[in-house]
Design an enzyme around this catalytic site. Structure first.
Site, PDB file in Angstrom:
ATOM      1  CG  LEU A   8      -1.909   1.094   1.496  1.00  0.00           C
ATOM      2  CD1 LEU A   8      -2.907   0.631   2.578  1.00  0.00           C
ATOM      3  CD2 LEU A   8      -1.263   2.398   1.949  1.00  0.00           C
ATOM      4  CB  VAL A   9       2.426   3.324  -2.285  1.00  0.00           C
ATOM      5  CG1 VAL A   9       3.325   4.565  -2.304  1.00  0.00           C
ATOM      6  CG2 VAL A   9       3.268   2.059  -2.354  1.00  0.00           C
ATOM      7  N   GLY A  11       0.017   8.708  -1.150  1.00  0.00           N
ATOM      8  CA  GLY A  11       0.707   9.742  -1.916  1.00  0.00           C
ATOM      9  C   GLY A  11       1.260   9.196  -3.206  1.00  0.00           C
ATOM     10  CB  SER A  14       2.665  13.301  -7.888  1.00  0.00           C
ATOM     11  OG  SER A  14       2.496  13.786  -6.557  1.00  0.00           O
ATOM     12  CG  LEU A  36      -7.421  14.056  -1.343  1.00  0.00           C
ATOM     13  CD1 LEU A  36      -8.451  13.333  -0.479  1.00  0.00           C
ATOM     14  CD2 LEU A  36      -6.959  15.341  -0.655  1.00  0.00           C
ATOM     15  CB  SER A 140      11.164  15.772   5.757  1.00  0.00           C
ATOM     16  OG  SER A 140      11.958  16.829   5.238  1.00  0.00           O
ATOM     17  CE1 TYR A 153       6.520  18.305   4.481  1.00  0.00           C
ATOM     18  CE2 TYR A 153       8.801  18.839   4.990  1.00  0.00           C
ATOM     19  CZ  TYR A 153       7.865  18.062   4.320  1.00  0.00           C
ATOM     20  OH  TYR A 153       8.282  17.036   3.509  1.00  0.00           O
ATOM     21  CE  LYS A 157       6.744  14.869   5.831  1.00  0.00           C
ATOM     22  NZ  LYS A 157       6.139  13.610   5.333  1.00  0.00           N
ATOM     23  CB  THR A 188       8.793  15.992  -5.623  1.00  0.00           C
ATOM     24  OG1 THR A 188       8.791  16.997  -4.585  1.00  0.00           O
ATOM     25  CG2 THR A 188       9.719  14.851  -5.236  1.00  0.00           C
TER      26      THR A 188
END
Length: 245
Positions: A8-9, A11, A14, A36, A140, A153, A157, A188
């Site tokens: 299961l991945v 996001g 992209s 999403l 991150s 953020y 993380k 990205t």
């Protein structure tokens, strides 16, 4: 390397998530591409071998995550033995000017969402007696060292790292490993919006002298998903080109 496994991945529509889907499928895993944005998930699915499936889910909603696991089991007739939590967002602003909604939204997706998927997937693994579960959380390097304009953020993380280490302790006895990957600056859609002058400064800070690619992160995820890392749990792997080493 992953024949007979189901991944299961989140996001997966992209960037890093898409690269993870492609590499795990290449190594023989079945892949549940989750995003999403269902159209983005379908675009990733179109690049994978037949027999995989795309799903739309809001990882910040417990009901959506529970329904996702039901749909995956119906589609694949098995539960995931691999989960890569790559879903994440940014809403950058200096702390003094950040509104509460922007803080909450990032925490809800990046941290709460990671918790909900970790919980639901590990419950499914235990119920089906999966013998070799591996959960990989994408954190991150910002969660380790902070970053100006990303207080929400960075907090989310950093929380993922703490969640990972705690989940690893709780699940080790059940044969489920939990690890985290800390990307640095990876090319990205999330980094494509950075101004050119900012990118020039960032590149000067990276000892490798270049941005990382999503495939670089995917390779670390493949290692952690496979039995080659069978005695590794509760750890973090930095994929940063030497940034902040």
């Amino acid at each position: 390397m992953l024949a007979g496994r189901l991944a299961l991945v989140t996001g997966g529509g992209s960037g890093i998530g898409r690269a993870v889907c492609q590499l795990l499928a290449k190594e023989g895993a079945g892949v549940a591409v989750v995003d999403l944005n269902k159209e983005a998930a379908q675009e990733t699915l179109d690049r994978l071998p037949k027999g995989n499936h795309a799903f739309s889910a809001d990882v910040s909603s417990s009901s959506s995550v529970k329904e996702l696991l039901k749909q995956i089991k119906t589609s694949f007739h098995m539960v995931p033995s691999i989960a890569v939590n790559s879903a994440g967002i940014t809403k950058d602003k200096m702390m003094l000017k950040m509104d509460e909604e922007s803080f909450n939204k990032v925490i809800n997706v990046n941290l709460k969402g990671t918790f909900l998927v970790n919980q639901a997937v590990s419950q499914a693994m235990l119920a089906d007696k999966v013998p070799n579960g591996s959960i990989i959380n994408i954190s991150s390097i910002v969660g380790k060292v902070g970053n100006i304009g990303q207080v929400n953020y960075a907090a989310s993380k950093a929380g993922v790292i703490g969640l990972t280490k705690t989940a690893a302790k709780e699940l080790a006895g059940f044969g489920i490993r939990v690890n985290a990957v800390l990307p640095g600056f990876i090319q990205t859609p999330m980094t494509d919006v950075l101004p050119k002058n900012v990118m020039e400064i960032i590149l000067q800070l990276i000892p490798a002298g270049k941005m990382g690619q999503p495939e670089d992160v995917a390779e670390a995820c493949l290692f952690l998903a496979s039995d080659r890392s069978r005695y590794i749990t509760g750890t973090t792997i930095e994929v940063t080109g030497g940034l902040f080493a």
